[in-house]
Design an enzyme around this catalytic site. Structure first.
Site, PDB file in Angstrom:
ATOM      1  N   LYS A  39     -27.860  38.217  14.318  1.00 44.07           N
ATOM      2  CA  LYS A  39     -28.085  37.049  15.164  1.00 44.07           C
ATOM      3  C   LYS A  39     -28.762  37.478  16.461  1.00 44.07           C
ATOM      4  CE  LYS A  39     -23.554  37.323  17.393  1.00 44.07           C
ATOM      5  NZ  LYS A  39     -22.359  36.586  17.838  1.00 44.07           N
ATOM      6  N   ARG A 137     -12.496  29.444  20.281  1.00 42.72           N
ATOM      7  CA  ARG A 137     -13.832  28.861  20.399  1.00 42.72           C
ATOM      8  C   ARG A 137     -14.005  27.844  19.275  1.00 42.72           C
ATOM      9  NH1 ARG A 137     -17.944  33.932  20.871  1.00 42.72           N
ATOM     10  NH2 ARG A 137     -17.167  34.147  18.737  1.00 42.72           N
ATOM     11  N   TYR A 265     -42.714  42.960  46.311  1.00 40.35           N
ATOM     12  CA  TYR A 265     -42.278  41.709  46.931  1.00 40.35           C
ATOM     13  C   TYR A 265     -41.146  41.940  47.923  1.00 40.35           C
ATOM     14  CZ  TYR A 265     -44.886  38.874  43.528  1.00 40.35           C
ATOM     15  OH  TYR A 265     -45.864  38.287  42.775  1.00 40.35           O
ATOM     16  N   MET A 315     -41.867  40.030  37.858  1.00 35.82           N
ATOM     17  CA  MET A 315     -41.716  39.344  36.579  1.00 35.82           C
ATOM     18  C   MET A 315     -42.218  40.188  35.419  1.00 35.82           C
ATOM     19  SD  MET A 315     -43.210  35.677  35.269  1.00 35.82           S
ATOM     20  CE  MET A 315     -42.245  34.697  36.430  1.00 35.82           C
TER      21      MET A 315
END
Length: 370
Positions: A39, A137, A265, A315
Site C-alpha cells: 500500500k 479503527r 530563502y 521545494m
C-alpha cells in the site's frame, strides 16, 4: 531510466529485499503464508516495481489500502491474490472486475457488497473479515459477531470468507506486551467463534512485521509483512538491509567568499569567515525532504563524506556545505540508504521511518538494482 529523471532516483536493491524477505521467512513455519503490504506506493518504494519483486520472490498474498492501488497492480501484470484493506463501498465494480479481495470491517460494507454481488449474479466472492481487538479503527467488535454470523448464514454461497484478521496496536513495544497479549487472546476467541459457524475454516492472521519478530508463536495461517520487508526491524541489534536508497546528482558547485551575501530563502545559510563551498542538489520538500532537515540538522553522503545541509530546504532543491571537499557537478549524493539510514533522519525529525519513505513522490523514478 529516463533522461529527464537522470538526476534523481530511488534505487531498489533486489538483493537487500531478498535478504529481508528470507530473514522474516526464517522466523515462520514452512506452512505459514506470507502477505506483503504494498500500500501507499509500496511504502514509497514504487508499488508495481516492488509487487513484481515480491511476486518473483514467492509471496503468497499482497495487500493494498485502496481499490485504485489494486487496480494499478492488475493493469501491470500482478497476478497474486490482493487484499484491499480499506475497500469502502464505492468501488465494488472495480474490485469485482479486477479480482481483488475486499477487507470487510462492518455490516454496512458487507451488505453493500452482497447487494452488488446479487445484482451481478456473482457467487462465492472472496472476502476477508476484519476484527477489532483493540486498535479501534475498523473492524467488528465482539458484540457484533452474532449479527455478522446471522447475515453470513442468510447469504451463504454469495461470499466466501477467506480469512479473519486483526491489527496489533503496539507489537513492537515491550512496555505494551500485556495489551498485545490481550489483543491476541481476543482475536483467538472471536476468530474461533466465527470459524466454527462457517462451512470452511478461513485463514487467521494478526501479526505485522514487529509481531513476526516478537510474537511468532501466534503466526497462525498467515502473517502480514510491512515495514520489515523494506529494511526496518523492531528488534534492537537486528540490522536489516535498506531496500531503498534515495540518490541525486549535484547540479552545481559554488565557491562563496565572505561578503557574497547568504544562501537560500530567508537568508539562513551563512558564509563562513574563510568562505564556503556549496553543492546544490535537485531534491526538496516536494520530494519528501522535510524542511526541518535543513539548516545543518541533517547531513548526507557524497563520496563517503557526510556533508550537512545549509540554509533552508527549497521545494525542489537544497544546498549542502561541501567546504574542503573535491565535489563537482554530477557527483552522486545519497540522501538515505546505507549511509545515512532512513532511521537516522526519522530520529532527527522525531517521527518514524514510514513517514519519510512514503513521502517520496512518484516524480522520483524507481530503479531496480541487483
Amino acid at each position: 531510466m529516463s533522461k529527464e529523471n537522470d538526476f534523481s532516483r530511488l534505487e531498489l536493491n533486489l538483493g537487500n529485499c531478498r535478504f529481508n524477505y528470507r530473514y522474516f521467512r526464517s522466523r515462520l513455519k514452512p506452512s505459514t503464508k506470507l502477505l506483503v503490504l504494498v500500500k501507499a506506493n509500496a511504502y514509497g518504494h514504487g508499488s508495481v516495481e516492488f509487487a513484481s519483486m515480491m511476486q518473483a520472490e514467492g509471496a503468497d498474498y499482497l495487500a493494498v489500502a485502496l481499490p485504485v492501488e489494486g487496480v494499478e497492480l492488475r493493469r501491470n501484470g500482478i497476478s497474486l491474490p490482493i487484499i484491499v484493506l480499506t475497500a469502502g463501498t464505492d468501488f465494488f465494480e472495480e474490485i469485482i472486475q479486477n479480482r481483488l479481495e475486499p477487507g470487510i470491517p462492518n455490516l454496512y460494507t458487507l451488505k453493500a457488497l452482497c447487494e452488488e454481488l446479487e445484482r451481478r449474479g456473482v457467487n462465492g466472492f472472496p472476502i476477508h473479515i476484519k476484527l477489532d481487538t483493540g486498535m479501534h479503527r475498523l473492524g467488528f467488535m465482539s458484540d457484533e459477531i452474532p449479527e455478522l454470523l446471522s447475515f453470513l448464514e442468510a447469504h451463504r454461497g454469495l461470499v466466501k470468507v477467506v480469512s479473519l484478521y486483526s491489527h496489533l496496536a503496539a507489537a513492537e513495544d515491550p512496555a505494551e506486551d500485556d495489551y498485545t497479549r490481550y489483543q491476541l487472546d481476543m482475536f483467538a476467541r472471536n476468530a474461533a467463534t466465527i470459524s466454527a459457524a462457517l462451512p470452511q475454516k478461513p485463514m487467521w492472521h494478526i501479526l505485522n512485521s514487529a509481531g513476526i519478530e516478537r510474537w511468532s508463536g501466534h503466526q497462525y495461517d498467515m502473517v502480514r509483512l510491512g515495514i520489515g520487508i523494506y529494511g526496518i526491524s523492531a528488534l534492537p541489534g537486528v540490522r536489516l538491509k535498506p531496500v531503498a536508497s534515495l540518490k541525486v546528482k549535484v547540479l552545481q558547485v559554488k565557491h562563496l567568499k565572505p561578503g557574497d551575501g547568504t544562501i537560500g530563502y530567508g537568508r539562513w545559510g551563512k558564509i563562513g569567515p574563510e568562505g564556503t563551498t556549496i553543492a546544490t542538489i535537485p531534491v526538496g520538500y516536494a520530494d519528501g525532504l522535510d524542511r526541518h532537515l535543513g539548516r545543518g540538522r541533517a547531513s548526507f553522503n557524497i563520496g563517503g563524506h557526510r556533508v550537512p545541509t545549509i540554509g533552508n530546504i527549497c521545494m525542489d532543491m537544497c544546498m549542502l556545505d561541501v567546504t574542503g571537499l573535491d565535489v563537482k557537478a554530477g557527483d552522486t549524493v545519497t540522501i538515505f540508504g546505507e549511509d545515512p539510514r532512513v532511521e537516522e533522519l526519522a530520529e532527527i525529525l522525531g517521527t518514524i521511518p514510514y513517514e519519510l519513505l512514503t513521502s517520496v513522490p512518484r516524480r522520483i523514478e524507481r530503479l531496480i538494482t541487483r
